[in-house]
Design an enzyme around this catalytic site. Structure first.
Site, PDB file in Angstrom:
ATOM      1  N   THR A 230     -34.973   0.714 -27.991  1.00  0.00           N
ATOM      2  CA  THR A 230     -34.632   0.943 -26.585  1.00  0.00           C
ATOM      3  C   THR A 230     -35.566   0.158 -25.667  1.00  0.00           C
ATOM      4  OG1 THR A 230     -33.768   3.118 -27.053  1.00  0.00           O
ATOM      5  CG2 THR A 230     -34.667   2.811 -24.862  1.00  0.00           C
ATOM      6  N   ARG A 258     -22.340  11.020 -29.683  1.00  0.00           N
ATOM      7  CA  ARG A 258     -23.746  11.446 -29.573  1.00  0.00           C
ATOM      8  C   ARG A 258     -24.421  10.763 -28.368  1.00  0.00           C
ATOM      9  NH1 ARG A 258     -29.007   8.689 -29.606  1.00  0.00           N
ATOM     10  NH2 ARG A 258     -30.520  10.143 -30.455  1.00  0.00           N
ATOM     11  N   GLY A 260     -28.201  10.325 -26.569  1.00  0.00           N
ATOM     12  CA  GLY A 260     -29.631  10.513 -26.826  1.00  0.00           C
ATOM     13  C   GLY A 260     -30.386  10.898 -25.569  1.00  0.00           C
ATOM     14  N   ASP A 261     -31.691  10.687 -25.603  1.00  0.00           N
ATOM     15  CA  ASP A 261     -32.539  11.057 -24.463  1.00  0.00           C
ATOM     16  C   ASP A 261     -32.508  10.024 -23.336  1.00  0.00           C
ATOM     17  OD1 ASP A 261     -33.825   9.284 -26.339  1.00  0.00           O
ATOM     18  OD2 ASP A 261     -35.639   9.488 -25.124  1.00  0.00           O
ATOM     19  N   THR A 281     -39.100   6.012 -25.530  1.00  0.00           N
ATOM     20  CA  THR A 281     -38.373   5.445 -26.670  1.00  0.00           C
ATOM     21  C   THR A 281     -38.749   6.249 -27.901  1.00  0.00           C
ATOM     22  OG1 THR A 281     -38.117   3.572 -28.170  1.00  0.00           O
ATOM     23  CG2 THR A 281     -40.170   3.651 -26.936  1.00  0.00           C
ATOM     24  N   GLY A 282     -37.760   6.646 -28.658  1.00  0.00           N
ATOM     25  CA  GLY A 282     -38.080   7.439 -29.842  1.00  0.00           C
ATOM     26  C   GLY A 282     -36.857   8.194 -30.320  1.00  0.00           C
ATOM     27  N   GLY A 284     -34.349  10.505 -30.097  1.00  0.00           N
ATOM     28  CA  GLY A 284     -33.854  11.119 -28.877  1.00  0.00           C
ATOM     29  C   GLY A 284     -33.708  12.625 -28.894  1.00  0.00           C
TER      30      GLY A 284
HETATM   31  N1  ASP Z   1     -34.337   7.210 -27.727  1.00  0.00           N
HETATM   32  C1  ASP Z   1     -33.196   6.472 -28.159  1.00  0.00           C
HETATM   33  C2  ASP Z   1     -32.125   7.452 -28.582  1.00  0.00           C
HETATM   34  O1  ASP Z   1     -32.420   8.434 -29.207  1.00  0.00           O
HETATM   35  C3  ASP Z   1     -33.474   5.540 -29.286  1.00  0.00           C
HETATM   36  C4  ASP Z   1     -34.572   4.550 -29.019  1.00  0.00           C
HETATM   37  O2  ASP Z   1     -35.563   4.866 -28.367  1.00  0.00           O
HETATM   38  O3  ASP Z   1     -34.447   3.413 -29.494  1.00  0.00           O
HETATM   39  O4  ASP Z   1     -30.977   7.192 -28.306  1.00  0.00           O
END
Ligand code: ASP
Length: 364
Positions: A230, A258, A260-261, A281-282, A284
């Site tokens: 991300t 789905r 994400g965050d 980023t992580g 989610g």
């Molecule tokens: N946080 C993002 C998600 O869960 C993924 C990412 O950080 O690459 O969609």
């Protein structure tokens, strides 16, 4: 009696002054000047920090060419935002335009380089927030909008809503005159290979890293490891306004609808002029449950923590305690910038009002 009251008054006045200047935080940040018993915060005129995802990013798995390619793109992106800020532009413009550069690059899991869902489609999420008004905009699950951060911005500014999703969001993007692409624009061989690889592991019930996210992470065939890709940006402008934005393709192999965050205000993105601007980023699901971006702001606002302390508490303690991993980049109202992550690496860069550029990938 009068002298007694005067004495009490002077005593309390002096006592509360010394409380105001003392600060137990010993970290020396970008714009913090410190002596033995007091901390004086020198406010930066402006500042910008970006990330291109965190994860298991190890130098031994990276070729010099690929490392150079990431650094070149991170520099190109941050310079766009830095120029806007230097010329007196707004933090919200800087955030959007900086993210556009990374969205247009296949290197990151956002825009052009978005990962594939389980159904071999690309569904993109984004959000943006203006710390001066707490206005925010977000789009989720779009498949035809070239730059989802632009959609998040028009939703924030031109619609009465905060978040729009799917075909409705795409229709709004068209109405607003944003660039629309056919779904094959987001096709990249590399990301499709990543999906096939993750599906294979899932079918064999094989985990390659010690967390469940091995089934969902974005396996990057180039760096031979798992990462989140991300992109995000946080900035402080010359008017003292903070802004943050995040754009993503989500997680490889994600299922039906789905989200994400990244498009969730308070989880993936948050900005408040009274505290800080954050992009996450992580993994989610955990970042939503921990309300990562807002939690960092709240720890500063309500508990008086510094940005560094707040980010550390959430990323090194709260998120891993739940079982998640990832990181954040953030800037506070004084222009202090922090990149905090609990993975082995995070693509990141900072630029300050002295034109100093810093680009890093690995932990140290
Ligand atoms: N946080 C993002 C998600 O869960 C993924 C990412 O950080 O690459 O969609």
């Amino acid at each position: 009696m009068r002298y007694y009251i005067l004495f009490i008054f002077l005593f309390y006045t002096c006592f509360s002054c010394s409380e105001l200047v003392s600060n137990p935080d010993n970290t020396i940040e970008n714009n913090k000047v410190e002596n033995s018993n007091s901390t004086e915060i020198t406010k930066a005129e402006f500042a910008i920090i970006i990330h291109g995802g965190a994860g298991t990013i190890l130098k031994e798995n990276m070729t010099p060419e690929l490392e150079a390619a990431y650094k070149i793109k991170l520099e190109e992106a941050i310079r766009v935002g830095h120029t806007i800020l230097k010329n007196g532009g707004s933090s919200i413009d800087a955030v959007q335009k900086t993210i556009n550069v990374m969205e247009d690059s296949p290197l990151f899991n956002a825009g052009k380089g978005a990962v594939f869902t389980n159904a071999e489609t690309n569904e993109l999420d984004a959000s943006i927030m203006d710390g001066s008004t707490l206005n925010s905009g977000a789009s989720a699950g779009t498949t035809t909008v070239k730059n989802p951060i632009n959609l998040a911005r028009v939703i924030m500014e031109n619609s009465p809503h905060v978040m729009m999703a799917g075909v409705g969001a795409e229709r709004y993007a068209e109405e607003q005159g944003l660039a629309i692409v056919t779904t094959d624009y987001f096709f990249t061989e590399r990301r499709l290979n990543s999906l096939h690889r993750v599906k294979e592991k899932e079918a064999n019930k094989e985990k390659t890293i010690d967390t469940e996210s091995a089934y969902l992470d974005f396996y990057d065939t180039d760096i031979k490891n798992y990462k989140f890709g991300t992109v995000g940006c946080a900035a402080l402008d010359k008017s003292g306004n903070l802004a943050a934005g995040t754009s993503t393709g989500g997680m490889t192999n994600k299922r039906y609808g789905r989200i994400g965050d990244s498009p969730i205000i308070g989880a993936g993105t948050y900005a408040n002029n009274n505290s800080c601007a954050v992009s996450s980023t992580g993994w989610g699901e955990y970042f939503i449950r921990a309300m990562v971006a807002h939690d960092i702001s709240a720890l500063m606002q309500y508990k008086g923590l510094s940005l560094k302390e707040a980010a550390k508490e959430v990323i090194q303690d709260k998120v891993p305690h739940l079982g998640g991993d990832g990181g954040v980049i953030a800037v506070d109202k004084n222009g202090i910038m922090v990149a905090e992550f609990n993975t082995t690496g995070m693509y990141r860069a900072t630029m300050n009002d002295k034109d100093e550029l810093n680009i890093s990938i690995y932990k140290d």
